[in-house]
Design a protein around this motif. Structure first.
Motif, PDB file in Angstrom:
ATOM      1  N   ARG A  19       0.830  -1.199   0.000  1.00 65.79           N
ATOM      2  CA  ARG A  19       0.000   0.000   0.000  1.00 65.79           C
ATOM      3  C   ARG A  19       0.870   1.257   0.000  1.00 65.79           C
ATOM      4  O   ARG A  19       0.565   2.240  -0.679  1.00 65.79           O
ATOM      5  CB  ARG A  19      -0.942  -0.006   1.194  1.00 65.79           C
ATOM      6  CG  ARG A  19      -1.963   1.133   1.178  1.00 65.79           C
ATOM      7  CD  ARG A  19      -3.078   0.906   2.165  1.00 65.79           C
ATOM      8  NE  ARG A  19      -2.627   0.858   3.542  1.00 65.79           N
ATOM      9  CZ  ARG A  19      -2.583  -0.249   4.296  1.00 65.79           C
ATOM     10  NH1 ARG A  19      -2.961  -1.413   3.787  1.00 65.79           N
ATOM     11  NH2 ARG A  19      -2.170  -0.211   5.544  1.00 65.79           N
ATOM     12  N   ALA A  29      -6.321   2.561  -5.778  1.00 67.72           N
ATOM     13  CA  ALA A  29      -6.554   1.115  -5.817  1.00 67.72           C
ATOM     14  C   ALA A  29      -7.173   0.718  -7.151  1.00 67.72           C
ATOM     15  O   ALA A  29      -6.904  -0.368  -7.678  1.00 67.72           O
ATOM     16  CB  ALA A  29      -7.449   0.706  -4.653  1.00 67.72           C
ATOM     17  N   ARG A  40     -11.117  -3.771  -8.017  1.00 66.32           N
ATOM     18  CA  ARG A  40     -10.581  -3.003  -6.901  1.00 66.32           C
ATOM     19  C   ARG A  40     -10.677  -3.752  -5.583  1.00 66.32           C
ATOM     20  O   ARG A  40      -9.821  -3.604  -4.706  1.00 66.32           O
ATOM     21  CB  ARG A  40     -11.344  -1.678  -6.789  1.00 66.32           C
ATOM     22  CG  ARG A  40     -10.842  -0.745  -5.703  1.00 66.32           C
ATOM     23  CD  ARG A  40     -11.693   0.503  -5.601  1.00 66.32           C
ATOM     24  NE  ARG A  40     -13.079   0.184  -5.292  1.00 66.32           N
ATOM     25  CZ  ARG A  40     -13.528  -0.095  -4.061  1.00 66.32           C
ATOM     26  NH1 ARG A  40     -12.689  -0.122  -3.039  1.00 66.32           N
ATOM     27  NH2 ARG A  40     -14.803  -0.365  -3.860  1.00 66.32           N
ATOM     28  N   VAL A  41     -11.701  -4.590  -5.447  1.00 66.77           N
ATOM     29  CA  VAL A  41     -11.883  -5.342  -4.207  1.00 66.77           C
ATOM     30  C   VAL A  41     -10.704  -6.291  -3.976  1.00 66.77           C
ATOM     31  O   VAL A  41     -10.235  -6.460  -2.839  1.00 66.77           O
ATOM     32  CB  VAL A  41     -13.207  -6.132  -4.241  1.00 66.77           C
ATOM     33  CG1 VAL A  41     -13.320  -7.045  -3.022  1.00 66.77           C
ATOM     34  CG2 VAL A  41     -14.388  -5.176  -4.305  1.00 66.77           C
ATOM     35  N   SER A  44      -7.908  -4.373  -2.623  1.00 68.11           N
ATOM     36  CA  SER A  44      -8.211  -4.057  -1.225  1.00 68.11           C
ATOM     37  C   SER A  44      -7.900  -5.242  -0.318  1.00 68.11           C
ATOM     38  O   SER A  44      -7.341  -5.074   0.770  1.00 68.11           O
ATOM     39  CB  SER A  44      -9.688  -3.659  -1.093  1.00 68.11           C
ATOM     40  OG  SER A  44     -10.026  -3.425   0.260  1.00 68.11           O
ATOM     41  N   HIS A  45      -8.244  -6.436  -0.772  1.00 68.84           N
ATOM     42  CA  HIS A  45      -7.969  -7.634   0.017  1.00 68.84           C
ATOM     43  C   HIS A  45      -6.469  -7.869   0.161  1.00 68.84           C
ATOM     44  O   HIS A  45      -5.985  -8.248   1.240  1.00 68.84           O
ATOM     45  CB  HIS A  45      -8.619  -8.856  -0.639  1.00 68.84           C
ATOM     46  CG  HIS A  45     -10.104  -8.885  -0.470  1.00 68.84           C
ATOM     47  ND1 HIS A  45     -10.932  -9.612  -1.316  1.00 68.84           N
ATOM     48  CD2 HIS A  45     -10.923  -8.286   0.427  1.00 68.84           C
ATOM     49  CE1 HIS A  45     -12.193  -9.451  -0.935  1.00 68.84           C
ATOM     50  NE2 HIS A  45     -12.210  -8.648   0.114  1.00 68.84           N
ATOM     51  N   GLU A  47      -4.119  -5.547   0.021  1.00 72.65           N
ATOM     52  CA  GLU A  47      -3.533  -4.478   0.819  1.00 72.65           C
ATOM     53  C   GLU A  47      -4.025  -4.458   2.266  1.00 72.65           C
ATOM     54  O   GLU A  47      -3.556  -3.658   3.070  1.00 72.65           O
ATOM     55  CB  GLU A  47      -3.821  -3.123   0.162  1.00 72.65           C
ATOM     56  CG  GLU A  47      -3.076  -2.931  -1.152  1.00 72.65           C
ATOM     57  CD  GLU A  47      -3.251  -1.544  -1.742  1.00 72.65           C
ATOM     58  OE1 GLU A  47      -2.560  -1.255  -2.735  1.00 72.65           O
ATOM     59  OE2 GLU A  47      -4.077  -0.761  -1.210  1.00 72.65           O
ATOM     60  N   SER A  48      -4.938  -5.340   2.592  1.00 79.51           N
ATOM     61  CA  SER A  48      -5.369  -5.486   3.980  1.00 79.51           C
ATOM     62  C   SER A  48      -4.842  -6.785   4.590  1.00 79.51           C
ATOM     63  O   SER A  48      -5.079  -7.060   5.764  1.00 79.51           O
ATOM     64  CB  SER A  48      -6.903  -5.465   4.076  1.00 79.51           C
ATOM     65  OG  SER A  48      -7.465  -6.563   3.383  1.00 79.51           O
TER      66      SER A  48
END
Length: 281
Positions: A19, A29, A40-41, A44-45, A47-48
């Motif tokens: 990130r 993202a 994008r999801v 997100s997954h 980067e989390s």
């Protein structure tokens, strides 16, 4: 894509670094998702820390983010592809997650540095000392959890068997405070002396008679990553354990450790002091 139910500290660190690279490149993202041809999801997954990332995708992202630090990217690839299931995993769901995260961090570290003021560092503790330390916790721990914490602490010491540099700065107060009884205290000092003789272990004492010492006030640990950008500092506090990885804060911790080390006795004089303290018991 199968999502993780729980992320380890190492998996979260990889996610944070990816990130940071994207933010430094000034990309969103959505931009990163377009580069990989995903939605994008999924970014997100990743980067989390909920989802992993393949070596190919990681290197593509690093290239698009204009990251030219090859050693850093290689280190991220190792983190992304590592499938190590360490001994600490047997405690998952039984002990608080920070216990597992610290063991994992130590396992992968290239060096370890501790600063302690009131307790002997965990890696140097005897079983009786560790039990006495955990027994003093408020609220009192159930017997089963107390036994688990002691066993986990004893297993952590396996990292000392590898020739990875370990520096421990211990205030004289921690060596004088009797966490347990006199026998426990004497055995603990003998254990510190024994370990300090190893070539890769350095023990330095911060003496009481040091003038103007205000270099640090709470315990801290610094663990070396495979590259300096991946170093991690750990700070214990009454409300929990904090893992610190921002470059600015890591710089502060490195400076604090250097100052405390400069103020401490050298290893030879430290052993002499510990020996005298043991003879007083």
């Amino acid at each position: 894509m199968v999502l993780r139910r729980e992320c380890t500290a190492r998996q979260l660190r990889l996610a944070v670094e990816l990130r940071r690279l994207r933010d430094a490149a000034g990309l969103s993202a959505i931009d990163a998702a377009a580069l990989l041809g995903v939605n994008r999801v999924q970014i997100s997954h990743i980067e989390s820390g909920l989802a992993g990332v393949s070596e190919e995708r990681l290197r593509r992202l690093a290239a698009h983010y204009s990251c030219t630090d090859e050693a850093f990217v290689d280190a991220l690839v190792v983190m992304a592809t590592d499938r190590t299931r360490g001994w600490w995993e047997e405690y998952r769901g039984l002990l608080p997650t920070p216990f597992l995260d610290i063991a994992e961090l130590e396992h992968h570290s290239t060096f370890r540095r501790d600063v302690e003021f009131l307790l002997v560092p965990g890696l140097l503790q005897t079983e009786d000392y560790a039990r006495a330390a955990f027994s003093s916790r408020v609220p009192e721990l159930p017997r089963a959890e107390l036994d688990l914490r002691v066993r986990h602490r004893m297993q952590r010491k396996v990292v000392l068997e590898a020739p990875v540099p370990y520096e421990s700065l211990i205030h004289e107060a921690a060596l004088r405070i009797r966490v347990g009884d006199r026998v426990t205290a004497r055995a603990q000092l003998a254990r510190v002396l024994e370990l300090s003789e190893a070539d890769h272990i350095s023990v330095r004492v911060i003496p009481f008679d040091l003038d103007g010492f205000g270099g640090a006030w709470s315990p801290m640990m610094l663990a070396g990553g495979s590259v300096p950008r991946l170093d991690t500092a750990v700070r214990d506090a009454p409300h929990g354990t904090g893992f610190i990885d921002s470059e600015a804060q890591l710089g502060v911790f490195r400076t604090v450790f250097r100052r405390v080390k400069d103020a401490s006795l050298d290893p030879s004089r430290s052993r002499d002091l510990i020996y005298r303290l043991a003879k007083e018991l």
